[in-house]
Design an enzyme around this catalytic site. Structure first.
Site, PDB file in Angstrom:
ATOM      1  N   CYS A 152      -6.554  -2.221  -4.211  1.00 15.99           N
ATOM      2  CA  CYS A 152      -5.299  -2.915  -4.524  1.00 15.99           C
ATOM      3  C   CYS A 152      -5.243  -4.358  -4.041  1.00 15.99           C
ATOM      4  CB  CYS A 152      -4.123  -2.110  -3.980  1.00 15.99           C
ATOM      5  SG  CYS A 152      -4.154  -0.399  -4.537  1.00 15.99           S
ATOM      6  N   HIS A 277       3.927  -5.866  -0.322  1.00 17.57           N
ATOM      7  CA  HIS A 277       3.109  -4.922  -1.088  1.00 17.57           C
ATOM      8  C   HIS A 277       3.993  -3.746  -1.496  1.00 17.57           C
ATOM      9  CE1 HIS A 277      -0.565  -3.251  -2.595  1.00 17.57           C
ATOM     10  NE2 HIS A 277      -0.452  -2.160  -1.847  1.00 17.57           N
ATOM     11  N   THR A 281       5.583   4.338  -0.426  1.00 14.29           N
ATOM     12  CA  THR A 281       5.160   5.502   0.352  1.00 14.29           C
ATOM     13  C   THR A 281       5.644   5.344   1.782  1.00 14.29           C
ATOM     14  OG1 THR A 281       3.026   4.622   1.103  1.00 14.29           O
ATOM     15  CG2 THR A 281       3.076   5.655  -1.063  1.00 14.29           C
ATOM     16  N   GLU A 288       3.774  -1.873   6.968  1.00 16.27           N
ATOM     17  CA  GLU A 288       3.930  -3.253   6.496  1.00 16.27           C
ATOM     18  C   GLU A 288       5.134  -3.928   7.127  1.00 16.27           C
ATOM     19  OE1 GLU A 288       3.820  -5.809   2.330  1.00 16.27           O
ATOM     20  OE2 GLU A 288       4.362  -3.682   2.255  1.00 16.27           O
ATOM     21  N   LYS A 306       7.801  -3.759  -6.944  1.00 15.83           N
ATOM     22  CA  LYS A 306       7.040  -2.720  -7.650  1.00 15.83           C
ATOM     23  C   LYS A 306       7.919  -1.707  -8.380  1.00 15.83           C
ATOM     24  CE  LYS A 306       2.589  -3.119  -5.394  1.00 15.83           C
ATOM     25  NZ  LYS A 306       2.833  -4.437  -4.790  1.00 15.83           N
ATOM     26  N   HIS A 311       2.859  -0.148  -9.522  1.00 16.20           N
ATOM     27  CA  HIS A 311       1.729  -0.602  -8.718  1.00 16.20           C
ATOM     28  C   HIS A 311       0.555  -0.790  -9.664  1.00 16.20           C
ATOM     29  CE1 HIS A 311      -1.134  -1.349  -5.759  1.00 16.20           C
ATOM     30  NE2 HIS A 311      -0.981  -0.309  -4.956  1.00 16.20           N
ATOM     31  N   PHE A 373      -6.745   0.464   0.160  1.00 16.24           N
ATOM     32  CA  PHE A 373      -7.550   1.494   0.804  1.00 16.24           C
ATOM     33  C   PHE A 373      -8.658   0.856   1.647  1.00 16.24           C
ATOM     34  CE2 PHE A 373      -6.867   5.132  -2.517  1.00 16.24           C
ATOM     35  CZ  PHE A 373      -5.572   5.267  -2.058  1.00 16.24           C
TER      36      PHE A 373
END
Length: 386
Positions: A152, A277, A281, A288, A306, A311, A373
């Site tokens: 991402c 971002h 979740t 963040e 988003k 995303h 990730f």
């Protein structure tokens, strides 16, 4: 040396180019209004689609490659006008992706297994280098051409790499950005992780259903030639905390932010807005915001967009940053409130600065955050030049 954004084309669930700003201001995403997508076990989820027609290619090519061509065609005249002063050998292409042609392979494999009509497929479509190779050939760029695949943060890192090519004198103009389109692999992968939302994502709320995936593409023309918007700073880090989970305190994200501020010669109080971002979740939003609170102390406006784009995975960097650049090019960015009607903020998070009402972000230094990730983190800062 200063890096400037001379031209931009953007397409995602909000629409394309200038229509994106109007739709974002109204909190409307036409691409989110289509049918749900389904995982292999029957779980249904919303998906942020691109609604424009994509060009046919001969020979056939992947949807990712076709989407990049469509994105270019939206601003083809402007791109070509600005590139005419550069030699083809001095024009580079750096793109980001995470899906490439994986869906075409999935469709081909299923057709072969079940004996249905075989769709077009070529093995090189799913190579991560395919988008930049195809696109460079399409536009006639003969300088360095390569693709970055860091999940991402892919297209954010493509923008950073473009700036480095310009700084090193290896190119005079770089077309940077990326694309990702629908693919079974990430859809089922996020579902297997338990973070695929069955309803539109609601970042920073007390009921975060998870990620809504979207598709999109964006292209920025970066040069050393002065224009209305500059890329004044960037930061990146790799904390390597976990293959698929963010470091809980957001230390890697914080390092990327501080690196971007340092390169830009700015303080946290100089930033007028941060596009988070913000995937929706529990772990992403908490880590963040922990990082943002340590850096900005709740004094800087911030939100996640988003809910409206989905995303876009490997295209998230250019999608999120592109919204900010569009705003700078048009004299300001009108944003909806983070929490729409019926949504309750998660007050366990440090929410100071998060937009609780619609806001007009006046032109000034703005930052785009992307996390991925494996602990990959990026921060990009853009500023108006006047």
């Amino acid at each position: 040396m200063t890096v400037y954004v001379e031209a931009l084309s953007l397409v995602n669930a909000l629409g394309e180019d200038d229509a994106i700003l109007a739709n974002l201001a109204e909190g409307r995403a036409p691409g989110m209004e289509g049918p749900l997508v389904r995982t292999v076990d029957g779980f249904e989820a919303p998906f942020g689609r691109v609604t424009i027609d994509l060009p046919d290619t001969n020979p056939p090519s992947s949807r990712n490659n076709r989407l990049l061509r469509a994105c270019w065609n939206l601003r083809k005249t402007e791109f070509e006008s600005r590139l005419k002063d550069f030699e083809d050998e001095r024009i580079a292409v750096v793109l980001g992706t995470s899906t490439s042609g994986s869906q075409e392979f999935s469709d081909w494999w299923k057709a072969r297994k079940f004996g249905s009509e075989m769709p077009p497929f070529a093995g090189e479509w799913q190579e991560m280098g395919a988008p930049s190779r195809d696109f460079a050939s399409f536009v006639g760029a003969k300088g360095p051409a390569y693709t970055i695949a860091t999940a991402c943060t892919s297209s954010a890192r493509a923008i950073i790499s473009a700036a480095r090519l310009l700084e090193a004198g290896l190119a005079d103009a770089v077309i940077a950005g990326g694309a990702d389109t629908f693919a079974d692999m990430p859809l089922n992968g996020f579902h297997a992780l338990g973070v695929l939302a069955g309803e539109r994502t609601r970042p920073l709320t007390d009921h975060r259903p998870g990620i809504t995936i979207g598709e999109g593409a964006g292209l920025m023309l970066l040069t050393r030639r002065p224009s209305a918007v500059k890329l004044s700073g960037w930061g990146e880090s790799s904390d390597g905390h976990h293959m698929s989970s963010p470091e809980p305190e957001g230390r890697g994200a914080e390092a990327a932010v501080r690196g971007a501020l340092s390169r830009a010669g700015l303080t946290p109080d100089d930033i007028v807005y941060v596009n988070l971002h913000g995937t929706g979740t529990g772990q992403n939003d908490a880590s963040e915001l922990a990082a943002m609170n340590r850096v900005f102390g709740g004094r800087t406006a911030m939100s996640s967009t988003k809910t409206y784009t989905g995303h876009t995975l490997g295209a998230a960097g250019v999608t999120d940053a592109g919204l900010l650049v569009l705003g700078l090019m048009h004299g300001g960015l009108k944003l909806p409130a983070q929490f729409s009607e019926g949504q309750t903020p998660d007050e366990t998070l440090p929410l100071s600065g998060v937009l609780r009402e619609p806001a007009l972000i006046a032109p000034g230094p703005v930052m785009s955050m992307n996390l991925a990730f494996g602990g990959s983190n990026t921060a990009l800062i853009f500023e108006p030049t006047s």
